[in-house]
Design an enzyme around this catalytic site. Sequence first.
Site, short mmCIF file in Angstrom:
data_model
loop_
_atom_site.label_atom_id
_atom_site.label_comp_id
_atom_site.label_asym_id
_atom_site.label_seq_id
_atom_site.Cartn_x
_atom_site.Cartn_y
_atom_site.Cartn_z
N SER A 54 3.49 -4.08 17.14
CA SER A 54 4.73 -3.29 17.10
C SER A 54 5.05 -2.72 18.48
CB SER A 54 4.56 -2.12 16.13
OG SER A 54 5.64 -1.22 16.24
N TYR A 81 -0.21 5.14 14.32
CA TYR A 81 0.31 3.79 14.02
C TYR A 81 0.37 2.96 15.31
CZ TYR A 81 3.88 0.27 12.74
OH TYR A 81 4.59 -0.90 12.53
N GLY A 82 0.91 3.56 16.37
CA GLY A 82 1.02 2.84 17.63
C GLY A 82 -0.34 2.42 18.17
N LYS A 104 -1.61 -0.48 16.09
CA LYS A 104 -0.90 -1.73 16.37
C LYS A 104 -1.29 -2.32 17.72
CE LYS A 104 1.76 -2.68 12.82
NZ LYS A 104 1.34 -3.78 11.91
N ARG A 130 12.08 -0.84 4.17
CA ARG A 130 11.86 0.57 3.80
C ARG A 130 11.05 1.31 4.85
NH1 ARG A 130 7.16 0.73 -0.92
NH2 ARG A 130 5.56 -0.23 0.38
N1 LIG Z 1 10.35 -3.19 9.90
C1 LIG Z 1 10.17 -3.06 11.21
O1 LIG Z 1 11.12 -2.87 12.00
C2 LIG Z 1 8.79 -3.20 11.78
C3 LIG Z 1 8.61 -2.92 13.15
C4 LIG Z 1 7.36 -3.11 13.73
C5 LIG Z 1 6.32 -3.55 12.92
N2 LIG Z 1 6.51 -3.77 11.58
C6 LIG Z 1 5.36 -4.24 10.78
O2 LIG Z 1 5.75 -5.31 9.96
C7 LIG Z 1 4.92 -5.33 8.79
C8 LIG Z 1 5.77 -5.42 7.53
O3 LIG Z 1 6.48 -4.21 7.37
P1 LIG Z 1 7.87 -4.11 6.59
O4 LIG Z 1 8.82 -3.52 7.54
O5 LIG Z 1 8.20 -5.39 5.93
O6 LIG Z 1 7.47 -2.98 5.51
P2 LIG Z 1 7.60 -2.95 3.91
O7 LIG Z 1 7.14 -1.60 3.50
O8 LIG Z 1 8.94 -3.41 3.49
O9 LIG Z 1 6.54 -4.05 3.44
C9 LIG Z 1 5.16 -3.88 3.58
C10 LIG Z 1 4.47 -4.41 2.34
O10 LIG Z 1 3.05 -4.27 2.54
C11 LIG Z 1 2.48 -3.90 1.31
N3 LIG Z 1 1.22 -3.21 1.53
C12 LIG Z 1 1.04 -2.00 2.13
N4 LIG Z 1 -0.24 -1.66 2.09
C13 LIG Z 1 -0.91 -2.68 1.50
C14 LIG Z 1 -2.28 -2.91 1.20
N5 LIG Z 1 -3.22 -1.99 1.44
N6 LIG Z 1 -2.63 -4.08 0.63
C15 LIG Z 1 -1.69 -5.02 0.35
N7 LIG Z 1 -0.36 -4.83 0.57
C16 LIG Z 1 0.01 -3.67 1.15
C17 LIG Z 1 3.50 -2.97 0.67
O11 LIG Z 1 3.32 -2.88 -0.75
C18 LIG Z 1 4.82 -3.63 1.07
O12 LIG Z 1 5.30 -4.50 0.05
C19 LIG Z 1 4.03 -4.09 8.89
O13 LIG Z 1 2.78 -4.44 9.44
C20 LIG Z 1 4.77 -3.19 9.85
O14 LIG Z 1 3.93 -2.28 10.49
C21 LIG Z 1 7.72 -3.61 11.01
#
Ligand SMILES: NC(=O)c1ccc[n+]([C@@H]2O[C@H](COP(=O)([O-])OP(=O)(O)OC[C@H]3O[C@@H](n4cnc5c(N)ncnc54)[C@H](O)[C@@H]3O)[C@@H](O)[C@H]2O)c1
Length: 295
Positions: free
Chosen positions: A145, A158-159, A162, A193
């Site tokens: 991230s 978190y940072g 990552k 979300r």
């Molecule tokens: N959305 C962004 O802009 C963004 C930016 C940087 C990094 N990320 C990373 O992308 C990835 C996906 O995030 P997203 O934005 O789709 O979020 P999201 O919340 O929509 O989806 C994440 C999913 O992971 C599942 N999850 C969480 N903990 C879990 C566990 N212990 N075991 C199994 N499943 C689990 C949740 O139930 C959820 O369905 C994450 O690693 C997040 O840190 C997202």
Amino acid sequence: MSDELRFDGRVAVITGAGRGVGREYALLLAARGATVVVNDLGCASDGTGASPGPADEVVAEITAAGGTALANGNDMTTADGCAGLIAAAQEAFGRVDILIHNAGYVFGDFDALLDIHVRAAHRLTEAAWPIMTGQGYGRILLTSSGAGLYGSGLMPFYGAAKMAVFGLARCLSDKAAGTGIKVNLIGPCAATRLVTELPKSDPMDWVIAKADPALIAPAAAYLVHEDCPVTGEMLSVGAGRVARNFVAETHGYLNPDLTLEDVRDHFGEVVAEDGYHVPADMNELVDVFMKIVGP
Ligand SMILES: NC(=O)c1ccc[n+]([C@@H]2O[C@H](COP(=O)([O-])OP(=O)(O)OC[C@H]3O[C@@H](n4cnc5c(N)ncnc54)[C@H](O)[C@@H]3O)[C@@H](O)[C@H]2O)c1
């Protein structure tokens, strides 16, 4: 289409594939012929609670479209959950070609964030490694991230987690030389979300309005395709833009008799970004020193 990139015969394990960008990864890979193990704990955005709903719904969507998928509700914060996920994929389909560790969330105590981002990445890759080396083939995609690469005062734990994932992927990529395994990273920017639940701000409003999670999947899919040309790389992806993140070192200032005042007086040369170096690994960093400093 004759030049369509496909995943026929490939088995992909994707964590956190019940929602957000992971769901889009699962749908795209399945639509292109992969058999997908859809892992999702179905937890709240702080990691608490559990529900089989999100994983089951994605599997139903894939099978309704004619694809093959298996739901898995294991908790990726536990050692058993990670090892059990890889074992379940191997038992059901006889191989694991692709591993995408995507499950995650932003807020929680430091240990919880290390568990879901760093320890899970280590445990999953450790479990998949013997399978992939045995096959002579594997594609691993870990999720980092900009919050780690560039920093965010809103989410220091978190940072940090990552950025640890970034280091792990770089080391695994180096370790994978000659095995047929490639390890890369993705940094998504998507209206999930995870973003909608952050404090409101102009940048986050822009992400929510513009960054469709479906637009992350093409870059992720390319990084786990057989044709992926790179390893140890990270792509920054969002709203249709795909770019490369890289760690670089400036050419710097050299003085064999360096003093404290030299550093002050030449600080402009220390930080100047022209003529920077991008070492592929630690040995190449030493090569940079040797070239600049001399034998
Ligand atoms: N959305 C962004 O802009 C963004 C930016 C940087 C990094 N990320 C990373 O992308 C990835 C996906 O995030 P997203 O934005 O789709 O979020 P999201 O919340 O929509 O989806 C994440 C999913 O992971 C599942 N999850 C969480 N903990 C879990 C566990 N212990 N075991 C199994 N499943 C689990 C949740 O139930 C959820 O369905 C994450 O690693 C997040 O840190 C997202």
